[in-house]
Write an enzyme that holds these catalytic residues in place. Structure first.
Site, mmCIF file in Angstrom:
data_model
loop_
_atom_site.group_PDB
_atom_site.id
_atom_site.type_symbol
_atom_site.label_atom_id
_atom_site.label_comp_id
_atom_site.label_asym_id
_atom_site.label_seq_id
_atom_site.Cartn_x
_atom_site.Cartn_y
_atom_site.Cartn_z
ATOM 1 N N ARG A 180 25.177 42.443 -2.313
ATOM 2 C CA ARG A 180 23.830 42.381 -0.750
ATOM 3 C C ARG A 180 22.801 41.976 -1.507
ATOM 4 O O ARG A 180 21.883 42.325 -0.300
ATOM 5 C CB ARG A 180 24.829 43.504 -0.204
ATOM 6 C CG ARG A 180 25.595 44.241 0.044
ATOM 7 C CD ARG A 180 26.461 43.721 1.169
ATOM 8 N NE ARG A 180 27.155 44.331 1.075
ATOM 9 C CZ ARG A 180 28.928 43.414 0.863
ATOM 10 N NH1 ARG A 180 28.797 42.638 -0.598
ATOM 11 N NH2 ARG A 180 30.566 43.870 1.150
ATOM 12 N N SER A 229 27.474 47.402 9.207
ATOM 13 C CA SER A 229 27.451 49.001 7.516
ATOM 14 C C SER A 229 25.454 48.715 7.497
ATOM 15 O O SER A 229 25.097 47.641 7.841
ATOM 16 C CB SER A 229 27.616 48.001 6.542
ATOM 17 O OG SER A 229 29.461 48.089 6.339
ATOM 18 N N GLU A 299 20.461 48.350 3.656
ATOM 19 C CA GLU A 299 22.184 47.564 4.027
ATOM 20 C C GLU A 299 21.332 46.337 5.357
ATOM 21 O O GLU A 299 20.873 45.298 5.090
ATOM 22 C CB GLU A 299 23.143 47.233 4.068
ATOM 23 C CG GLU A 299 23.801 46.050 4.452
ATOM 24 C CD GLU A 299 25.429 45.484 3.571
ATOM 25 O OE1 GLU A 299 26.156 45.053 4.219
ATOM 26 O OE2 GLU A 299 25.786 47.098 3.095
#
Length: 307
Positions: A180, A229, A299
């Site tokens: 990520r 998310s 995130e």
């Protein structure tokens, strides 16, 4: 809503050949999926890659630059964003094409569109993009992934413009991808990318894309105002399981709520502020740390000045 000094007249005077659109004190809330946040001191939408390079080359070095896409993975704080916010539009950065086993896409192209173009060309391995609600630019910056695959698995190279207006071609290795995230200078603004697929039967590709879509619709609150998310999955663990175990499912702060459907999603129930959503996220982080000893990492990107 707080406003900033209007610096657009000076910018326009310094850039007589600019073709893109400059707006002062433009609200960013409508540009985000959460529908919250303050304004940009300057919002710039470049006409194309050359226009972006010209703008960056002539922009005063002391002005901060922030790049946003479709705002699907973003919290804009209520005090707004100082400096220049750059938003690449589909008009200048929205083309996606297939040739042989390569998909070329501008960075304003939706990830979902990349999957669709690949499927139409009978190319597999890009189906995971069908379940990611962002743009190619965000996918490059965050090594976006879903359903067991990531951007790094399919990227050939990307093109970016640095703060001085110089163009760079960045290979997959140059991107320094990790989970990520990428290791590229945050000052580089991606403008296009190329991905490689694998020839496959169209029906198997479509079946895989349907699986991805069904998973999203049955497991994620995609009908709500959300940012996707919220937290990265810690190594060997699932963020949602830790959040659930900490008793945070359904937790509220003001108009913000932890989704009952998937607790790694925060939602705006209707009247949340950026402060509500960020505070809820920090409350969740604190509770997870207290119950499991694990510190969740955001995130979702958070930008701007607290209101």
């Amino acid at each position: 809503m707080a406003t900033f000094p209007d610096i657009t007249p000076e910018l326009k005077a310094a850039m007589p050949d600019l073709r893109g659109r400059l707006l002062a004190n433009e609200s960013l809330a409508p540009l985000t999926w959460f529908r919250v946040g303050g304004c940009a001191q300057v919002l710039f939408t470049p006409a194309d890659e050359d226009d972006l390079a010209y703008f960056l080359k002539n922009l005063p070095g002391e002005l901060a630059v922030t790049v946003v896409g479709v705002g699907s993975n973003l919290i804009v704080r209520d005090g707004g964003v100082l400096g220049v916010v750059i938003r690449l539009s589909p008009r200048g950065f929205g083309e996606a094409t297939a040739e042989d086993d390569i998909i070329s896409a501008g960075t304003a192209v939706l990830d979902k569109r990349v999957a669709e173009v690949a499927a139409a060309a009978s190319l597999s391995d890009l189906e995971f993009f069908f379940g990611i609600p962002g743009t190619v630019g965000g996918a490059l910056r965050m090594n976006a992934g879903a359903n067991g695959a990531e951007t790094k698995d399919v990227l050939i190279d990307a093109v970016g413009i640095d703060r001085a207006g110089n163009k760079h071609i960045l290979t997959n290795a140059d991107m320094k991808f990790v989970y990520r995230a990428s290791g590229i200078d945050p000052g580089i603004i991606f403008t296009s990318a190329r991905f490689r697929g694998t020839a496959a039967a169209p029906e198997s590709i479509r079946a895989r894309m349907n699986e991805v879509q069904t998973h999203r619709e049955t497991a994620q609150p995609i009908r709500d105002k959300t940012g996707g998310s919220t937290f990265k999955n810690p190594p060997g663990n699932s963020a949602w399981k830790l959040i659930d175990a900490a008793g945070c499912r359904g937790l509220r702060v003001g108009g913000a709520q932890v989704s009952e459907m998937h607790c790694n999603f925060l939602i705006n129930t209707g009247n949340a502020t950026g402060h509500d959503i960020e505070t809820l996220g920090e409350t969740v982080r604190a509770r997870v740390k207290e119950t499991s000893g694990i510190e969740l990492q955001w995130e979702i990107k958070r930008i701007g000045i607290p209101g």
